[in-house]
Design an enzyme around this catalytic site. Structure first.
Site, PDB file in Angstrom:
ATOM      1  N   TYR A 163     -13.415  -2.618  11.747  1.00 42.02           N
ATOM      2  CA  TYR A 163     -11.966  -1.887  11.708  1.00 42.02           C
ATOM      3  C   TYR A 163     -11.200  -2.073  12.849  1.00 42.02           C
ATOM      4  CZ  TYR A 163      -8.301   1.583  11.348  1.00 42.02           C
ATOM      5  OH  TYR A 163      -7.150   2.245  11.438  1.00 42.02           O
ATOM      6  N   GLY A 217      -0.418   8.045   0.950  1.00 40.48           N
ATOM      7  CA  GLY A 217      -0.388   8.060   2.619  1.00 40.48           C
ATOM      8  C   GLY A 217       0.877   7.842   3.291  1.00 40.48           C
ATOM      9  N   ILE A 218       0.895   7.075   4.496  1.00 33.87           N
ATOM     10  CA  ILE A 218       2.102   6.985   5.459  1.00 33.87           C
ATOM     11  C   ILE A 218       3.077   5.837   4.953  1.00 33.87           C
ATOM     12  CG2 ILE A 218       1.078   7.754   7.505  1.00 33.87           C
ATOM     13  CD1 ILE A 218       0.887   4.724   8.259  1.00 33.87           C
ATOM     14  N   GLY A 219       2.283   4.922   3.834  1.00 35.05           N
ATOM     15  CA  GLY A 219       3.117   4.080   3.148  1.00 35.05           C
ATOM     16  C   GLY A 219       3.921   4.659   2.247  1.00 35.05           C
ATOM     17  N   GLY A 243       0.751  -1.232   0.061  1.00 31.19           N
ATOM     18  CA  GLY A 243      -0.048   0.057  -0.043  1.00 31.19           C
ATOM     19  C   GLY A 243       0.728   1.210   0.182  1.00 31.19           C
ATOM     20  N   ALA A 244       1.972   1.228  -0.670  1.00 30.28           N
ATOM     21  CA  ALA A 244       2.802   2.217  -0.701  1.00 30.28           C
ATOM     22  C   ALA A 244       2.674   3.441  -1.748  1.00 30.28           C
ATOM     23  CB  ALA A 244       4.297   1.841  -0.768  1.00 30.28           C
ATOM     24  N   ASN A 245       1.495   3.581  -2.434  1.00 32.26           N
ATOM     25  CA  ASN A 245       1.181   4.390  -3.305  1.00 32.26           C
ATOM     26  C   ASN A 245       0.719   5.736  -2.734  1.00 32.26           C
ATOM     27  OD1 ASN A 245      -1.212   2.357  -3.463  1.00 32.26           O
ATOM     28  ND2 ASN A 245      -1.914   4.421  -4.244  1.00 32.26           N
ATOM     29  N   SER A 281      -3.258   0.411  14.598  1.00 28.47           N
ATOM     30  CA  SER A 281      -3.860   1.537  14.808  1.00 28.47           C
ATOM     31  C   SER A 281      -4.539   1.902  16.300  1.00 28.47           C
ATOM     32  CB  SER A 281      -5.314   1.802  13.756  1.00 28.47           C
ATOM     33  OG  SER A 281      -6.068   2.899  14.417  1.00 28.47           O
TER      34      SER A 281
END
Length: 291
Positions: free
Chosen positions: A153, A14-16, A10-12, A127
């Site tokens: 979640y 946000g924090i990633g 998920g590095a495309n 989280s």
């Protein structure tokens, strides 16, 4: 980070994305494991250094297996970053509730499939929402009870911490040098936090105020992930912001809920996850020494 390979899911965005950019700038070979390669390439174009893009859909175990089969290089750090937050009720390709399937089960399968080639550490992003979570073994995938997006979640984020604890226990038992750690970003202004359309008005208003006035940047939100990825920390550590209510601030080791420390629940969840994914822990236990 020279001569080290880091895989980030998920590095495309946000924090990633922020963590990937920081690691690449320090010399790491960074692999963006993303569902949409076009978005991954766009993110990679903003980063200096060696950055590769590989397709990975954590909501499809066939995609997870394909990624693991095609990625044979040694991995120094695996960062399980990708996640969904309070979407409407959905199912993965394998029929799991979307948040549990993506946030926990997809990463569970990925980690175990890649573990023989991991030589440093596994960092899983949880989280503070885990504190509201419980593991409902009677209905993990929300097939019978009314769906509650935030509760689902919270369950998935609690699962991340239980997974980390049990992974570390198994790594220790196998005498592996690999360490399992977890991190949480606090309150970071990313696209993830805005996905609250199905939530009650009061919760949406609280989140709107929090994002506008309290949230830190995605770069600051990535600091606990980076801390867990590179600092000299013991296995099983949990990193988060050190400021008020762990919402923002410089990273440090933080506490977790009592439920997240339940070793029996962690072991049970691991076994259930093995059954659901058909993926097992690949390292043998070290035989006990005779006295």
């Amino acid at each position: 980070m020279n001569n080290r390979t880091v895989v980030i899911t998920g590095a495309n965005s946000g924090i990633g994305r922020a963590a990937a950019r920081a690691l690449a700038a320090k010399g790491a070979r960074v692999v963006l494991a993303v569902r949409d390669p076009a978005k991954g390439q766009a993110a990679a174009a903003t980063m200096a250094g060696e950055v590769l893009v590989r397709r990975l859909d954590l909501a499809d175990l066939a995609s997870v297996r394909t990624f693991a089969e095609q990625f044979s290089d040694p991995i120094d750090v695996l960062i399980n970053n990708a996640g969904l937050m309070v979407p409407p009720l959905g199912r993965t390709a394998d029929g799991f509730e979307l948040q549990l399937g993506t946030n926990h089960l997809g990463h569970f399968a990925l980690t175990n499939l890649l573990l023989p080639q991991i030589r440093g550490r596994v960092v899983t992003v949880s989280s503070n929402g885990h504190r509201a979570g419980t593991i409902d073994f009677d209905d993990l995938n929300w097939e019978r009870k009314p769906y509650r997006a935030f509760r689902a979640y919270a369950q998935s984020k609690l699962a991340n911490l239980l997974f980390t604890a049990e992974l570390q226990r198994r790594l220790t038992e196998a005498a592996s040098p690999v360490r399992a750690l977890a991190a949480h970003p606090g309150l970071a202004a990313t696209n993830l936090i805005g996905h609250l359309d199905g939530e009650p008005l009061r919760r949406r208003l609280v989140h709107t105020v929090a994002v506008n006035f309290l949230a830190q940047s995605e770069e600051d939100g990535a600091l606990p992930t980076l801390y867990a990825a590179v600092a000299d920390l013991p296995g099983g550590s949990y990193a988060g912001p050190g400021g008020l209510l762990q919402g923002r601030g410089a990273p440090k080791l933080v506490g977790r809920s009592k439920a997240a420390q339940d070793a029996a629940t962690a072991r049970r969840l691991w076994l259930v996850s093995e059954d659901l994914t058909s993926v097992r822990f690949p390292l043998p236990a070290t035989p006990a020494r005779s006295r």
